[in-house]
Design an enzyme around this catalytic site. Sequence first.
Site, mmCIF file in Angstrom:
data_model
loop_
_atom_site.group_PDB
_atom_site.id
_atom_site.type_symbol
_atom_site.label_atom_id
_atom_site.label_comp_id
_atom_site.label_asym_id
_atom_site.label_seq_id
_atom_site.Cartn_x
_atom_site.Cartn_y
_atom_site.Cartn_z
ATOM 1 N NE ARG A 168 19.565 9.522 -46.041
ATOM 2 C CZ ARG A 168 20.356 8.558 -45.376
ATOM 3 N NH1 ARG A 168 20.076 8.422 -44.066
ATOM 4 N NH2 ARG A 168 21.614 8.539 -46.001
ATOM 5 N NE ARG A 181 25.301 6.810 -49.641
ATOM 6 C CZ ARG A 181 26.450 6.770 -49.307
ATOM 7 N NH1 ARG A 181 27.202 6.175 -49.995
ATOM 8 N NH2 ARG A 181 26.781 6.706 -48.038
HETATM 9 P P1 AMP Z 1 23.601 5.794 -44.530
HETATM 10 O O1 AMP Z 1 23.999 4.570 -43.673
HETATM 11 O O2 AMP Z 1 22.744 6.526 -43.419
HETATM 12 O O3 AMP Z 1 24.079 6.335 -45.576
HETATM 13 O O4 AMP Z 1 22.301 5.109 -45.552
HETATM 14 C C1 AMP Z 1 22.544 4.196 -46.481
HETATM 15 C C2 AMP Z 1 21.316 4.014 -47.596
HETATM 16 O O5 AMP Z 1 20.446 3.519 -46.563
HETATM 17 C C3 AMP Z 1 20.765 5.397 -47.946
HETATM 18 O O6 AMP Z 1 21.207 5.891 -49.168
HETATM 19 C C4 AMP Z 1 19.373 5.158 -48.233
HETATM 20 O O7 AMP Z 1 19.099 4.344 -49.386
HETATM 21 C C5 AMP Z 1 18.840 4.236 -46.897
HETATM 22 N N1 AMP Z 1 18.450 5.066 -45.845
HETATM 23 C C6 AMP Z 1 19.112 5.009 -44.601
HETATM 24 N N2 AMP Z 1 18.352 5.965 -43.909
HETATM 25 C C7 AMP Z 1 17.459 6.367 -44.604
HETATM 26 C C8 AMP Z 1 16.242 7.118 -44.202
HETATM 27 N N3 AMP Z 1 16.123 7.811 -42.989
HETATM 28 N N4 AMP Z 1 15.255 7.365 -45.352
HETATM 29 C C9 AMP Z 1 15.364 6.673 -46.447
HETATM 30 N N5 AMP Z 1 16.350 5.962 -46.575
HETATM 31 C C10 AMP Z 1 17.241 5.500 -45.960
#
Ligand code: AMP
Length: 215
Positions: A88, A172
Amino acid sequence: MDIILLGPPGAGKGTQASRLEDEHGMVQLSTGDMLRAAVKAGTEVGLKAKALMDAGALVPDEVVSGIIGDRLDELGPEQGVIFDGYPRTAAQAASLDEILADRNRVLSFVIELAVDEDALVERITGRFTCAKCGEGYHDTFKQPAVEGVCDVCGSTEFKRRPDDNEETVRTRMQEYRAKTAPILPIYEARGIVRKVNGMGSMAEVNEAIEAVLSL
Ligand code: AMP
């Protein structure tokens, strides 16, 4: 084959990754799912991550890269993986290069799910899942056939992610635009990005991804 699914929150990365798991025996590596599991288990990583996730902010690069490396080590070298929600940031993309090179793995494609951002807020704020089997539903687009009963496993318990509220979703999105979208050119320069229209039905998007993978 190892691939990355790249796109903003709500683009359908998780949905498409689980289809690829079913159809190709690949393994989905979702850092979001791993972090949510860590929060639930109350581990040190989970304790550090929770407030950031609740605010829609990114968790530190070294934390997520560490868990991705550990998870790859648990899988065999032949096991193809789908990176979902990772990398990310540019620092994570650089770490992933090292992680893969150390394990003699090659990234085949970065599939960019192109979506209309205005539609995403509705997509995300309406989504919920079965608390038992994880089947995904949506207030507008996909209600269970019988109200309050999971189509797949019959459970009557459902859950919503705490970060799927409008305010957090906007943060986000900003994080995606500022930190994640800028990593696309790294992969474009390598000629491995394939852009797929993420606004179609789940089946249409899946078909477009299949077409890329069968090339
Ligand atoms: P997601 O399920 O991919 O939408 O991720 C939910 C949350 O987890 C994000 O808003 C971040 O706070 C954290 N997160 C997930 N993957 C990452 C990543 N690769 N780098 C940093 N934070 C992450």
